[in-house]
Write a protein that holds these residues in place. Structure first.
Motif, mmCIF file in Angstrom:
data_model
loop_
_atom_site.group_PDB
_atom_site.id
_atom_site.type_symbol
_atom_site.label_atom_id
_atom_site.label_comp_id
_atom_site.label_asym_id
_atom_site.label_seq_id
_atom_site.Cartn_x
_atom_site.Cartn_y
_atom_site.Cartn_z
ATOM 1 N N VAL A 49 0.851 -1.192 0.000
ATOM 2 C CA VAL A 49 0.000 0.000 0.000
ATOM 3 C C VAL A 49 0.882 1.236 0.000
ATOM 4 C CG1 VAL A 49 -1.935 -1.102 1.216
ATOM 5 C CG2 VAL A 49 -0.130 0.043 2.538
ATOM 6 N N LYS A 50 0.297 2.353 -0.377
ATOM 7 C CA LYS A 50 0.981 3.636 -0.312
ATOM 8 C C LYS A 50 0.611 4.311 0.998
ATOM 9 C CE LYS A 50 1.724 7.863 -3.007
ATOM 10 N NZ LYS A 50 1.281 8.667 -4.177
ATOM 11 N N LEU A 51 1.608 4.651 1.810
ATOM 12 C CA LEU A 51 1.366 5.228 3.134
ATOM 13 C C LEU A 51 1.468 6.751 3.141
ATOM 14 C CD1 LEU A 51 3.406 2.663 5.255
ATOM 15 C CD2 LEU A 51 0.918 2.765 5.000
ATOM 16 N N PHE A 52 2.231 7.311 2.191
ATOM 17 C CA PHE A 52 2.456 8.759 2.172
ATOM 18 C C PHE A 52 2.218 9.319 0.770
ATOM 19 C CE2 PHE A 52 5.104 7.303 5.695
ATOM 20 C CZ PHE A 52 4.783 8.220 6.699
ATOM 21 N N ASP A 53 1.672 10.524 0.733
ATOM 22 C CA ASP A 53 1.632 11.323 -0.488
ATOM 23 C C ASP A 53 2.790 12.304 -0.418
ATOM 24 O OD1 ASP A 53 -0.619 10.272 -1.832
ATOM 25 O OD2 ASP A 53 -1.966 11.383 -0.489
ATOM 26 N N ARG A 54 3.650 12.303 -1.437
ATOM 27 C CA ARG A 54 4.831 13.142 -1.434
ATOM 28 C C ARG A 54 4.719 14.208 -2.510
ATOM 29 N NH1 ARG A 54 5.794 7.783 -0.833
ATOM 30 N NH2 ARG A 54 7.398 7.004 0.597
ATOM 31 N N THR A 55 4.982 15.439 -2.152
ATOM 32 C CA THR A 55 5.114 16.520 -3.122
ATOM 33 C C THR A 55 6.456 17.193 -2.865
ATOM 34 O OG1 THR A 55 4.130 18.266 -1.745
ATOM 35 C CG2 THR A 55 2.608 16.883 -3.012
ATOM 36 N N THR A 56 6.786 18.183 -3.663
ATOM 37 C CA THR A 56 8.061 18.886 -3.465
ATOM 38 C C THR A 56 8.062 19.719 -2.192
ATOM 39 O OG1 THR A 56 7.249 20.708 -4.838
ATOM 40 C CG2 THR A 56 8.551 18.988 -5.925
ATOM 41 N N ARG A 57 6.870 20.000 -1.659
ATOM 42 C CA ARG A 57 6.786 20.899 -0.497
ATOM 43 C C ARG A 57 6.405 20.193 0.795
ATOM 44 N NH1 ARG A 57 3.661 26.360 -1.965
ATOM 45 N NH2 ARG A 57 4.673 26.889 0.018
ATOM 46 N N ARG A 58 5.716 19.060 0.710
ATOM 47 C CA ARG A 58 5.261 18.436 1.955
ATOM 48 C C ARG A 58 5.045 16.940 1.776
ATOM 49 N NH1 ARG A 58 -0.684 20.672 3.296
ATOM 50 N NH2 ARG A 58 -0.302 19.282 5.045
ATOM 51 N N VAL A 59 4.994 16.265 2.910
ATOM 52 C CA VAL A 59 4.714 14.831 2.955
ATOM 53 C C VAL A 59 3.523 14.627 3.880
ATOM 54 C CG1 VAL A 59 5.609 12.547 3.522
ATOM 55 C CG2 VAL A 59 7.154 14.298 2.624
ATOM 56 N N THR A 60 2.485 13.973 3.381
ATOM 57 C CA THR A 60 1.289 13.749 4.190
ATOM 58 C C THR A 60 0.883 12.282 4.130
ATOM 59 O OG1 THR A 60 -0.159 14.318 2.329
ATOM 60 C CG2 THR A 60 0.423 16.093 3.857
#
Length: 318
Positions: A49-60
């Motif tokens: 499963v995917k636990l985190f959404d990653r962007t260049t500015r934040r991790v949620t």
């Protein structure tokens, strides 16, 4: 089914969920950012499963990650609990605990509690959610807060209450106010002066309305606020007087504010620790609970007080 992850991967997950930053999470567990990233990738692949959404500015956290977080926390806490007695695990404990408090209880209890707890567990971060009584109860029921500090009254049946302090309401006023220095003042006389009141969303307002329903104020309040601490700021500014619980008052050495006992009737409340029934506390939360209970110190109270709590919630006789 074999799941290929280990304790280090769970610790990396907890750190990233807490800090929301690969850099800060890596610092927290004392590894490099690439190593932390590899541990998170390994855990996600092992679980599928995917636990985190990653962007260049934040991790949620993803929705799945949010559901997994409390389970991972319990696994790590259970291990921590198992180590107690085998080795001194206290200095290595990490994580975050949340205490929801009515503002007056936060002011009275939490500075000393936080200072002592930080000495014992410097790597556990404490979050104080200072809010109204209804919100405190809801936070404990939902699990947003590990523990709560509030007063007895309309508590949800899902929480249990442990008495800590019995206190009465006083008139807060400036030292240059006509009521300053009085031995006591009646509620009827209180309402003859300009006064500030908490609004109807406040648990304090509900308690006072119930205790004073037989009185008709001589005048309406000058204004209403959400929190007692805001009222005290307005009193200090000279806008009027306010009825506040004893523990909300600053010390006797305050250069501007003082208090006078309110009588006819004397209104009191019982403040205590609340936690959700049937929910086991983590080892770190149990230590925090013990520190809070250790602060139990009955405040001076006036005889014949009319309390806002039911008889089962009343403070024990001194």
């Amino acid at each position: 089914m074999s799941i290929n992850f280990d304790l280090n991967d769970l610790q990396a997950f907890r750190a990233l969920a807490e800090h929301g930053s690969f850099r800060h999470a890596a610092d927290a567990v004392c590894i490099s950012q690439p190593a932390l990233s590899r541990r998170i990738d390994k855990l996600e692949k092992a679980l599928g499963v995917k636990l985190f959404d990653r962007t260049t500015r934040r991790v949620t956290l993803t929705m799945t990650g949010r559901a997994f977080a409390p389970r991972a926390e319990r696994l790590l806490d259970d291990l921590d609990d198992a180590l107690i007695g085998i080795t001194d695990a206290a200095p290595s404990r990490r994580g975050q605990l949340t205490v929801a408090c009515v503002p007056s209880a936060a002011y009275y209890f939490m500075p000393r509690v936080i200072a002592q707890y930080h000495q014992l567990y410097p790597n556990v971060r404490l979050k104080v959610l200072d809010t109204g009584a209804n919100r405190v109860c809801a936070a404990v029921v939902s699990g947003e807060a590990d523990l709560g500090l509030s007063f007895a009254g309309n508590l949800d049946e899902q929480v249990q209450f442990e008495w800590l302090v019995h206190e009465h309401y006083v008139a807060a006023c400036r030292r240059d106010h006509p009521l300053a220095g009085r031995q006591e003042v009646s509620w009827s006389e209180f309402f003859e002066h300009d006064y500030i009141m908490v609004d109807k969303t406040s648990g304090n307002r509900f308690l006072l309305d119930q205790a004073l329903m037989h009185l008709k104020p001589a005048r309406a309040s000058l204004c209403e606020t959400r929190h007692v601490t805001t009222m005290l700021g307005m009193v200090e500014a000279g806008l009027g007087i306010a009825a506040v619980p004893t523990m909300a008052m600053p010390g006797n050495t305050h250069p501007i504010l003082t208090s006078v006992p309110l009588v006819e009737p004397t209104v009191a409340r019982n403040v205590g620790l609340i936690k959700r029934r049937g929910r086991a506390l983590s080892p770190a939360a149990r230590e925090l609970e013990a520190l809070i209970v250790g602060m139990k110190t009955p405040l001076p109270s006036l005889p014949g007080a009319a309390t806002g709590a039911s008889s089962s919630d009343s403070a024990p006789n001194p």
